[in-house]
Design a protein around this motif. Structure first.
Motif, PDB file in Angstrom:
ATOM      1  N   THR A  40       0.816  -1.222   0.000  1.00  0.00           N
ATOM      2  CA  THR A  40       0.000   0.000   0.000  1.00  0.00           C
ATOM      3  C   THR A  40       0.848   1.271   0.000  1.00  0.00           C
ATOM      4  O   THR A  40       0.312   2.372   0.176  1.00  0.00           O
ATOM      5  CB  THR A  40      -0.948   0.003   1.205  1.00  0.00           C
ATOM      6  OG1 THR A  40      -0.185  -0.048   2.412  1.00  0.00           O
ATOM      7  CG2 THR A  40      -1.897  -1.185   1.159  1.00  0.00           C
TER       8      THR A  40
ATOM      9  N   ASP B 189      -1.317   3.228   5.579  1.00  0.00           N
ATOM     10  CA  ASP B 189      -1.134   2.148   6.551  1.00  0.00           C
ATOM     11  C   ASP B 189      -2.412   1.304   6.582  1.00  0.00           C
ATOM     12  O   ASP B 189      -3.468   1.788   7.008  1.00  0.00           O
ATOM     13  CB  ASP B 189      -0.850   2.741   7.935  1.00  0.00           C
ATOM     14  CG  ASP B 189      -0.510   1.679   8.970  1.00  0.00           C
ATOM     15  OD1 ASP B 189      -0.475   0.484   8.611  1.00  0.00           O
ATOM     16  OD2 ASP B 189      -0.295   2.042  10.150  1.00  0.00           O
ATOM     17  N   PRO B 190      -2.379   0.053   6.155  1.00  0.00           N
ATOM     18  CA  PRO B 190      -3.586  -0.778   6.102  1.00  0.00           C
ATOM     19  C   PRO B 190      -3.982  -1.272   7.508  1.00  0.00           C
ATOM     20  O   PRO B 190      -3.579  -2.342   7.945  1.00  0.00           O
ATOM     21  CB  PRO B 190      -3.171  -1.942   5.200  1.00  0.00           C
ATOM     22  CG  PRO B 190      -1.699  -2.056   5.398  1.00  0.00           C
ATOM     23  CD  PRO B 190      -1.193  -0.661   5.650  1.00  0.00           C
TER      24      PRO B 190
ATOM     25  N   MET C  31      -9.200  -4.503   7.694  1.00  0.00           N
ATOM     26  CA  MET C  31      -9.532  -5.235   6.480  1.00  0.00           C
ATOM     27  C   MET C  31     -10.855  -5.962   6.684  1.00  0.00           C
ATOM     28  O   MET C  31     -11.027  -6.723   7.637  1.00  0.00           O
ATOM     29  CB  MET C  31      -8.428  -6.239   6.151  1.00  0.00           C
ATOM     30  CG  MET C  31      -8.520  -6.857   4.749  1.00  0.00           C
ATOM     31  SD  MET C  31      -9.805  -8.137   4.539  1.00  0.00           S
ATOM     32  CE  MET C  31      -9.253  -9.382   5.694  1.00  0.00           C
TER      33      MET C  31
ATOM     34  N   ARG D  96       0.495  -7.556   9.170  1.00  0.00           N
ATOM     35  CA  ARG D  96       0.902  -6.260   8.645  1.00  0.00           C
ATOM     36  C   ARG D  96       2.369  -6.024   8.935  1.00  0.00           C
ATOM     37  O   ARG D  96       2.899  -6.509   9.935  1.00  0.00           O
ATOM     38  CB  ARG D  96       0.074  -5.136   9.270  1.00  0.00           C
ATOM     39  CG  ARG D  96      -1.398  -5.172   8.918  1.00  0.00           C
ATOM     40  CD  ARG D  96      -2.219  -4.349   9.904  1.00  0.00           C
ATOM     41  NE  ARG D  96      -1.679  -3.014  10.112  1.00  0.00           N
ATOM     42  CZ  ARG D  96      -1.902  -2.298  11.212  1.00  0.00           C
ATOM     43  NH1 ARG D  96      -2.628  -2.801  12.196  1.00  0.00           N
ATOM     44  NH2 ARG D  96      -1.397  -1.091  11.317  1.00  0.00           N
TER      45      ARG D  96
ATOM     46  N   HIS E   2       4.285  -0.019   3.338  1.00  0.00           N
ATOM     47  CA  HIS E   2       3.397  -0.815   4.167  1.00  0.00           C
ATOM     48  C   HIS E   2       2.919  -2.038   3.394  1.00  0.00           C
ATOM     49  O   HIS E   2       2.563  -1.947   2.216  1.00  0.00           O
ATOM     50  CB  HIS E   2       2.187   0.014   4.597  1.00  0.00           C
ATOM     51  CG  HIS E   2       2.525   1.125   5.536  1.00  0.00           C
ATOM     52  ND1 HIS E   2       2.800   0.930   6.866  1.00  0.00           N
ATOM     53  CD2 HIS E   2       2.651   2.468   5.318  1.00  0.00           C
ATOM     54  CE1 HIS E   2       3.053   2.080   7.441  1.00  0.00           C
ATOM     55  NE2 HIS E   2       2.983   3.037   6.522  1.00  0.00           N
TER      56      HIS E   2
ATOM     57  N   ILE F  10       0.397  -5.686   3.707  1.00  0.00           N
ATOM     58  CA  ILE F  10      -0.603  -6.462   4.419  1.00  0.00           C
ATOM     59  C   ILE F  10      -0.708  -7.819   3.728  1.00  0.00           C
ATOM     60  O   ILE F  10      -0.889  -7.896   2.505  1.00  0.00           O
ATOM     61  CB  ILE F  10      -1.965  -5.755   4.494  1.00  0.00           C
ATOM     62  CG1 ILE F  10      -2.959  -6.608   5.297  1.00  0.00           C
ATOM     63  CG2 ILE F  10      -2.503  -5.391   3.119  1.00  0.00           C
ATOM     64  CD1 ILE F  10      -4.231  -5.863   5.666  1.00  0.00           C
TER      65      ILE F  10
ATOM     66  N   ILE G 264      -9.602  -2.515   2.346  1.00  0.00           N
ATOM     67  CA  ILE G 264      -8.517  -2.167   3.263  1.00  0.00           C
ATOM     68  C   ILE G 264      -8.616  -0.683   3.561  1.00  0.00           C
ATOM     69  O   ILE G 264      -8.796   0.133   2.656  1.00  0.00           O
ATOM     70  CB  ILE G 264      -7.151  -2.502   2.636  1.00  0.00           C
ATOM     71  CG1 ILE G 264      -7.062  -3.996   2.320  1.00  0.00           C
ATOM     72  CG2 ILE G 264      -6.012  -2.084   3.562  1.00  0.00           C
ATOM     73  CD1 ILE G 264      -5.847  -4.373   1.509  1.00  0.00           C
TER      74      ILE G 264
ATOM     75  N   GLN H 225      -7.246   2.814   5.984  1.00  0.00           N
ATOM     76  CA  GLN H 225      -6.395   3.525   6.941  1.00  0.00           C
ATOM     77  C   GLN H 225      -7.300   4.492   7.696  1.00  0.00           C
ATOM     78  O   GLN H 225      -8.025   5.266   7.087  1.00  0.00           O
ATOM     79  CB  GLN H 225      -5.275   4.283   6.240  1.00  0.00           C
ATOM     80  CG  GLN H 225      -4.446   5.148   7.197  1.00  0.00           C
ATOM     81  CD  GLN H 225      -3.276   5.818   6.502  1.00  0.00           C
ATOM     82  OE1 GLN H 225      -2.171   5.310   6.480  1.00  0.00           O
ATOM     83  NE2 GLN H 225      -3.538   6.985   5.915  1.00  0.00           N
TER      84      GLN H 225
ATOM     85  N   TYR I 134     -10.002  -7.408  11.557  1.00  0.00           N
ATOM     86  CA  TYR I 134     -10.041  -8.089  10.273  1.00  0.00           C
ATOM     87  C   TYR I 134     -11.260  -9.009  10.273  1.00  0.00           C
ATOM     88  O   TYR I 134     -11.540  -9.691  11.265  1.00  0.00           O
ATOM     89  CB  TYR I 134      -8.768  -8.910  10.052  1.00  0.00           C
ATOM     90  CG  TYR I 134      -7.494  -8.163  10.371  1.00  0.00           C
ATOM     91  CD1 TYR I 134      -7.234  -6.920   9.784  1.00  0.00           C
ATOM     92  CD2 TYR I 134      -6.563  -8.676  11.267  1.00  0.00           C
ATOM     93  CE1 TYR I 134      -6.071  -6.226  10.078  1.00  0.00           C
ATOM     94  CE2 TYR I 134      -5.398  -7.997  11.567  1.00  0.00           C
ATOM     95  CZ  TYR I 134      -5.157  -6.766  10.980  1.00  0.00           C
ATOM     96  OH  TYR I 134      -4.006  -6.073  11.279  1.00  0.00           O
TER      97      TYR I 134
END
Length: 353
Positions: free
Chosen positions: A5, A10-11, A14, A25, A33, A35, A72, A74, A86
């Motif tokens: 990403t 920053d993921p 999810m 991550r 970043h 994931i 996804i 941020q 998640y």
């Protein structure tokens, strides 16, 4: 599946259409970043109308599709408790909500829906959904003070129909092996719409058990107990309740890291029945002080001690008593021993007498 990403995205969350296994991550050597999402594709049934509430789903799906993907995100607020959440599922769901329960705790709830059959008209759709929620979310939104101590039996899950009736389904929970979160999985339920509810059913520490009791002096006793094990809330202290046959009550407390409670204020020549409890920091107002009726009471009885050697009759003192100069013990004889009391029970060694 690994998604890069970039350096600025920053993921942190999810939400996926998949049979989720795990999410990790991190960053690569260049600071991007990453994931990593591990899971399997799911057979996705189409045909529900989500523009109305309650959702309307036909008995048979209009069509099926094989899907593996997710959204996804941020988050702008670094304190958002949904960071590290998640989700993977094979049906539509409306998010995660927290409903206050009668004891002040909050249960995790979500509504999930799909047609009853796939498009072939005969294959029943069996729902599954897996959540990974952070410890921060469990502390803040579910009222679990120490989620890192949760056990497999701490949480209770239920599948319900829209009317609140129980429905078939099973729940499994476990800690994220990478730390910082907890997995909750529900499966084995059918459609149409169902409500899933997960609450903190048993987060209080396990019950301590009295192992032995020792009457040290006439006014002081010691209780030795097993330590309670946390399962969502840590022990903050132990408490004991002592009651004599005449109704005299003494209470005492012990430190959370100790297996001993010292009881003071007992009355000379009395026996006490003891019932142990524990004071817990758990859900709001989650304090347990009363004894558990299922546990038999133990008795602290005055310990028999040898009678002191009587003083010579020529001294003119009452037989059975020994004096000491200025209230101090004369060596080598120990101080404070007494003979039988008038109620025919032996009085404890009381060095303060």
């Amino acid at each position: 599946m690994v998604v890069n990403t970039g350096k600025t995205f920053d993921p942190q969350r999810m939400l996926g259409t998949m049979r989720l296994a795990d999410v990790d991550r991190g960053t690569d050597a260049s600071g991007n970043h990453l994931i990593r999402i591990a899971g399997k594709p799911v057979r996705w049934a189409l045909g529900c109308n989500f523009d109305v509430w309650p959702w309307a789903c036909p008995a048979t799906a209009s069509s099926d599709a094989v899907r593996f993907g997710g959204d996804i995100a941020q988050l702008t607020d670094p304190t958002d408790t949904s960071i590290g959440m998640y989700v993977g599922t094979n049906a539509y769901y409306n998010g995660i909500f927290f409903e206050e329960q009668p004891d002040g705790s909050h249960a995790l709830t979500t509504d999930i829906a799909a047609p009853h059959y796939y498009a072939d008209g005969s294959t029943v759709i069996t729902g599954s959904i897996r959540f990974r929620v952070s410890y921060d979310l469990m502390r803040t939104d579910m009222g679990i003070p120490n989620p890192e101590t949760l056990t497999s039996t701490s949480l209770a899950g239920a599948v319900k129909t829209p009317t609140g009736a129980p429905a078939a389904g099973k729940f499994v929970t476990w800690h994220d092996p990478d730390g910082g979160g907890f997995f909750i999985e529900a499966s084995g339920f059918t459609f149409s719409r169902k409500r899933l509810l997960v609450d903190a059913a048993r987060i209080t520490p396990t019950r301590p058990a009295l192992a032995r009791t020792v009457r040290k002096t006439a006014r002081r006793g010691v209780l030795v107990h097993t330590r309670a094990l946390p399962r969502g809330a840590r022990v903050t202290s132990y408490a004991a309740y002592c009651r004599s046959a005449s109704g005299h009550v003494v209470r005492a407390s012990g430190a959370p890291g100790s297996s001993v409670v010292v009881v003071t204020g007992l009355r000379r020549g009395r026996s006490y029945r003891l019932q142990g409890g524990r004071e817990l920091q758990g859900r709001p107002r989650c304090v347990e002080r009363a004894a558990h009726p299922a546990r038999p009471s133990l008795t602290l009885r005055p310990r028999a001690v040898p009678a002191a050697r009587p003083a010579p009759a020529s001294r003119g003192r009452p037989r059975g008593w020994r004096s000491t100069p200025h209230g101090r013990c004369a060596t080598p004889t120990p101080c404070g021993w007494r003979t039988r009391s008038r109620d025919s029970r032996m009085v404890l060694n009381d060095s303060s007498a």
